[in-house]
Write a protein that holds these residues in place. Structure first.
Motif, mmCIF file in Angstrom:
data_model
loop_
_atom_site.group_PDB
_atom_site.id
_atom_site.type_symbol
_atom_site.label_atom_id
_atom_site.label_comp_id
_atom_site.label_asym_id
_atom_site.label_seq_id
_atom_site.Cartn_x
_atom_site.Cartn_y
_atom_site.Cartn_z
ATOM 1 N N ASN A 168 42.388 -8.660 27.774
ATOM 2 C CA ASN A 168 41.397 -8.323 28.576
ATOM 3 C C ASN A 168 41.655 -7.000 29.083
ATOM 4 N N VAL A 169 40.795 -5.726 28.923
ATOM 5 C CA VAL A 169 40.958 -4.430 29.144
ATOM 6 C C VAL A 169 39.829 -3.941 30.063
ATOM 7 N N CYS A 170 39.969 -3.231 31.057
ATOM 8 C CA CYS A 170 39.285 -2.611 31.857
ATOM 9 C C CYS A 170 39.777 -1.154 31.362
ATOM 10 N N VAL A 171 38.208 -0.390 31.081
ATOM 11 C CA VAL A 171 38.312 1.073 30.739
ATOM 12 C C VAL A 171 37.393 1.922 31.457
ATOM 13 N N TYR A 172 37.695 2.819 32.258
ATOM 14 C CA TYR A 172 36.735 3.626 33.056
ATOM 15 C C TYR A 172 35.636 4.237 32.203
ATOM 16 N N VAL A 173 34.427 4.432 32.612
ATOM 17 C CA VAL A 173 33.488 5.099 31.796
ATOM 18 C C VAL A 173 33.546 6.648 32.252
ATOM 19 N N ALA A 185 35.968 -9.532 36.521
ATOM 20 C CA ALA A 185 37.192 -9.782 36.109
ATOM 21 C C ALA A 185 38.193 -10.652 36.848
ATOM 22 N N ILE A 186 38.177 -10.507 38.344
ATOM 23 C CA ILE A 186 39.013 -11.281 39.127
ATOM 24 C C ILE A 186 38.541 -12.552 39.396
ATOM 25 N N ALA A 187 37.222 -12.790 39.230
ATOM 26 C CA ALA A 187 36.826 -14.173 39.379
ATOM 27 C C ALA A 187 36.875 -15.055 38.018
ATOM 28 N N THR A 188 37.170 -14.377 36.887
ATOM 29 C CA THR A 188 36.964 -15.072 35.616
ATOM 30 C C THR A 188 38.413 -15.039 34.885
ATOM 31 N N SER A 189 38.642 -14.006 34.055
ATOM 32 C CA SER A 189 39.672 -14.202 33.017
ATOM 33 C C SER A 189 40.838 -13.194 33.569
ATOM 34 N N GLY A 190 40.726 -12.366 34.597
ATOM 35 C CA GLY A 190 41.813 -11.424 34.814
ATOM 36 C C GLY A 190 41.806 -10.536 34.052
ATOM 37 N N LEU A 191 42.694 -9.597 34.251
ATOM 38 C CA LEU A 191 42.870 -8.254 33.174
ATOM 39 C C LEU A 191 44.407 -8.424 32.910
ATOM 40 N N ASP A 192 44.655 -7.812 31.542
ATOM 41 C CA ASP A 192 45.856 -7.274 31.071
ATOM 42 C C ASP A 192 46.283 -5.921 31.390
ATOM 43 N N VAL A 193 45.233 -4.961 31.106
ATOM 44 C CA VAL A 193 45.592 -3.698 31.148
ATOM 45 C C VAL A 193 44.154 -2.836 32.185
ATOM 46 N N ILE A 194 44.549 -2.105 32.918
ATOM 47 C CA ILE A 194 43.463 -1.119 33.373
ATOM 48 C C ILE A 194 43.876 0.463 33.092
ATOM 49 N N ILE A 195 42.950 0.871 32.243
ATOM 50 C CA ILE A 195 42.903 2.413 32.038
ATOM 51 C C ILE A 195 42.183 3.065 33.386
ATOM 52 N N CYS A 196 42.875 3.789 34.037
ATOM 53 C CA CYS A 196 42.674 4.470 35.285
ATOM 54 C C CYS A 196 42.383 6.071 34.930
ATOM 55 N N VAL A 205 34.314 -2.994 32.500
ATOM 56 C CA VAL A 205 34.147 -1.623 32.953
ATOM 57 C C VAL A 205 33.845 -1.540 34.439
ATOM 58 N N PRO A 206 34.138 -0.345 35.270
ATOM 59 C CA PRO A 206 34.021 -0.281 36.426
ATOM 60 C C PRO A 206 32.629 -0.151 36.928
ATOM 61 N N TYR A 207 32.121 -1.117 37.900
ATOM 62 C CA TYR A 207 30.712 -0.752 38.780
ATOM 63 C C TYR A 207 31.044 -0.555 40.277
ATOM 64 N N PHE A 208 30.654 0.747 40.416
ATOM 65 C CA PHE A 208 30.892 0.909 41.768
ATOM 66 C C PHE A 208 29.757 1.493 42.668
ATOM 67 N N ASN A 209 29.800 1.252 44.057
ATOM 68 C CA ASN A 209 28.753 1.605 44.804
ATOM 69 C C ASN A 209 29.112 2.417 46.102
ATOM 70 N N LYS A 210 28.741 2.629 47.019
ATOM 71 C CA LYS A 210 29.193 3.634 48.065
ATOM 72 C C LYS A 210 30.390 2.939 48.863
ATOM 73 N N ASP A 211 30.635 1.646 48.828
ATOM 74 C CA ASP A 211 31.701 0.765 49.412
ATOM 75 C C ASP A 211 32.698 0.210 48.684
ATOM 76 N N ASP A 212 32.390 -0.180 47.456
ATOM 77 C CA ASP A 212 33.196 -1.177 46.743
ATOM 78 C C ASP A 212 33.158 -0.845 45.437
ATOM 79 N N THR A 253 36.361 8.664 27.381
ATOM 80 C CA THR A 253 37.107 7.191 26.761
ATOM 81 C C THR A 253 36.112 6.196 25.905
ATOM 82 N N GLU A 254 35.089 7.309 25.277
ATOM 83 C CA GLU A 254 34.146 6.427 24.512
ATOM 84 C C GLU A 254 34.757 5.716 23.324
ATOM 85 N N SER A 255 35.498 6.693 22.498
ATOM 86 C CA SER A 255 36.244 6.149 21.296
ATOM 87 C C SER A 255 37.130 4.932 21.644
ATOM 88 N N LEU A 256 37.960 5.190 22.793
ATOM 89 C CA LEU A 256 38.609 4.092 23.105
ATOM 90 C C LEU A 256 37.874 2.637 23.543
#
Length: 215
Positions: free
Chosen positions: A64-69, A134-145, A93-100, A77-80
């Motif tokens: 389980n990998v999170c990659v920023y867009v 991710a937090i509520a389901t599978s968790g993450l192994d790697v986060i690309i920041c 992938v991240p979804y962000f709004n003004k607060d979170d 990061t598109e090829s990744l």
């Protein structure tokens, strides 16, 4: 003007003000430096970085990998993202709004390609509430920041919203552990020092062409 906090010390309001002022100045300088990188150089560095990440043991072993867009001024990061699906891994992938910020599941490269583009030119899953988090389901192994600047030790300066620092704190509260965090950086983004406070997270690793040249 770099100020490094001692994590065992309580910083005074005067010290915090000095650190925030140093961060503001550094962000301005880094944005100017990044804007000076040519499009062709950004592409060649991004391609090199993607290859380094794909061959990385932590990435290869991950499920389980999170990659920023990426935005235009960030390592692309598109090829990744394509590689994540080609290797049958689960992409978040991240979804962000003004607060979170939330890390949400993307089902395929076609799914990714169909995401609406926001005002910053970034694909965002507007239906994030209907997707696996991710937090509520599978968790993450790697986060690309992403970020504006990094030290080789993993200190990071972002854009000032605290999205990644706050997310990692929430993740640790639930999972009692942390994913392996990898920052992607153009050579021009590598710094000797970064001003930090106690709330700033240190990343596990920084991947950048200039660091490979030093090895």
């Amino acid at each position: 003007y770099f100020i490094q906090s001692n994590l065992s010390m309580k910083l005074s309001s005067q010290q915090l003000s000095a650190i925030f002022a140093a961060k503001k100045l550094l962000r301005r300088e880094l944005k100017k430096k990044i804007n000076g990188i040519s499009s062709s150089d950004k592409k060649s560095q991004s391609d090199m970085i993607a290859k380094l990440v794909v061959s990385h043991d932590k990435f290869r072993e991950s499920r389980n990998v999170c990659v920023y867009v990426s935005m235009n001024e960030e390592v692309c990061t598109e090829s990744l993202i394509k590689n994540v699906f080609e290797l049958n891994k689960n992409l978040f992938v991240p979804y962000f709004n003004k607060d979170d910020m939330f890390m949400v599941r993307i089902n395929s490269f076609e799914d990714y390609s169909s995401l609406p583009i926001d005002t910053f030119g970034v694909r965002q899953p507007k239906d994030y509430m209907e997707r696996d988090h991710a937090i509520a389901t599978s968790g993450l192994d790697v986060i690309i920041c992403p970020g504006l600047g990094f030290t080789t030790q993993g200190l990071r300066i972002g854009r000032g919203k605290g999205y990644y620092d706050n997310y990692l704190t929430k993740y640790e509260e639930v999972w009692k552990t942390l994913p392996y965090t990898i920052a992607l950086a153009f050579s021009e983004q590598i710094l000797e020092e970064v001003p930090t406070t106690d709330s700033d997270r240190t990343l596990d690793e920084v991947v950048s062409p200039i660091l490979m040249k030093k090895e």
